[in-house]
Design a protein around this motif. Sequence first.
Motif, PDB file in Angstrom:
ATOM      1  N   TYR A   1       0.834  -1.200   0.000  1.00 52.35           N
ATOM      2  CA  TYR A   1       0.000   0.000   0.000  1.00 52.35           C
ATOM      3  C   TYR A   1       0.872   1.254   0.000  1.00 52.35           C
ATOM      4  CZ  TYR A   1      -3.056   3.674   1.707  1.00 52.35           C
ATOM      5  OH  TYR A   1      -3.723   4.860   1.862  1.00 52.35           O
TER       6      TYR A   1
ATOM      7  N   GLN B   1       2.435   1.780  -3.388  1.00 53.43           N
ATOM      8  CA  GLN B   1       1.444   2.259  -4.357  1.00 53.43           C
ATOM      9  C   GLN B   1       1.185   3.745  -4.172  1.00 53.43           C
ATOM     10  OE1 GLN B   1      -1.991  -0.190  -3.800  1.00 53.43           O
ATOM     11  NE2 GLN B   1      -1.100  -1.942  -4.862  1.00 53.43           N
ATOM     12  N   GLN B   2       1.133   4.191  -2.913  1.00 51.94           N
ATOM     13  CA  GLN B   2       0.932   5.618  -2.651  1.00 51.94           C
ATOM     14  C   GLN B   2       2.124   6.432  -3.141  1.00 51.94           C
ATOM     15  OE1 GLN B   2      -1.928   6.968  -1.608  1.00 51.94           O
ATOM     16  NE2 GLN B   2      -2.709   4.896  -1.700  1.00 51.94           N
TER      17      GLN B   2
ATOM     18  N   ARG C   1       1.911   6.622  -6.910  1.00 50.42           N
ATOM     19  CA  ARG C   1       0.873   7.576  -7.298  1.00 50.42           C
ATOM     20  C   ARG C   1       1.369   9.011  -7.131  1.00 50.42           C
ATOM     21  NH1 ARG C   1      -3.588   5.704  -4.473  1.00 50.42           N
ATOM     22  NH2 ARG C   1      -3.891   4.249  -6.168  1.00 50.42           N
ATOM     23  N   LEU C   2       2.082   9.280  -6.052  1.00 48.80           N
ATOM     24  CA  LEU C   2       2.632  10.608  -5.813  1.00 48.80           C
ATOM     25  C   LEU C   2       3.668  10.968  -6.871  1.00 48.80           C
ATOM     26  CD1 LEU C   2       2.794  13.087  -3.941  1.00 48.80           C
ATOM     27  CD2 LEU C   2       4.562  11.865  -2.680  1.00 48.80           C
TER      28      LEU C   2
ATOM     29  N   GLN D   1       3.816   9.800  -9.916  1.00 48.29           N
ATOM     30  CA  GLN D   1       3.122  10.027 -11.181  1.00 48.29           C
ATOM     31  C   GLN D   1       2.500  11.413 -11.215  1.00 48.29           C
ATOM     32  OE1 GLN D   1       0.473   6.684 -11.197  1.00 48.29           O
ATOM     33  NE2 GLN D   1       1.855   5.419 -12.415  1.00 48.29           N
ATOM     34  N   MET D   2       1.931  11.845 -10.086  1.00 53.34           N
ATOM     35  CA  MET D   2       1.356  13.187 -10.030  1.00 53.34           C
ATOM     36  C   MET D   2       2.442  14.245 -10.183  1.00 53.34           C
ATOM     37  SD  MET D   2      -1.522  12.650  -7.035  1.00 53.34           S
ATOM     38  CE  MET D   2      -1.286  14.284  -6.449  1.00 53.34           C
TER      39      MET D   2
ATOM     40  N   ASP E   1       3.441  14.359 -13.848  1.00 57.48           N
ATOM     41  CA  ASP E   1       2.415  15.032 -14.632  1.00 57.48           C
ATOM     42  C   ASP E   1       2.489  16.546 -14.455  1.00 57.48           C
ATOM     43  OD1 ASP E   1       1.452  12.719 -15.722  1.00 57.48           O
ATOM     44  OD2 ASP E   1      -0.225  12.529 -14.318  1.00 57.48           O
TER      45      ASP E   1
END
Length: 129
Positions: free
Chosen positions: A89, A92-93, A96-97, A99-100, A103
């Motif tokens: 978990y 994954q967080q 995700r961070l 990837q943000m 971006d």
Amino acid sequence: MKKNIFIFSALCALLTSCAVTPQEKAQERLNFQVSLARQCDPIAADLMAKLPKISTLDKQQRASFDKEYQERVNNPTFQSCYNMAFKSYSEQQQLRLQQMEWDSEAGFFNNQPFNCEFYPPEGPYWGAC
């Protein structure tokens, strides 16, 4: 003047009504722990979910609950599985961070879609790669 006080008090009431109470925060944490435990042992997860209600049990039921809970949760297999689920978990967080961040730093927000893999459209609103 009364109008400003009314608006200020209404805004304060709105903000305090949206705040998370400590009980809600504790319930969210318990729900998260139960969801991780459910990946490893559904029975242990059910026991974890019942933890807030054990104060209503009598002594004999409480003793049997405590014994079963300790056996399930202190099992080395369950512990290692639970730790792996939490690590997964967390990773994954982190992903995700990242990837943000990508971006926002080098992607669509700098008018360079796909990190300049393709030629950008022409025009005044598109930066050159």
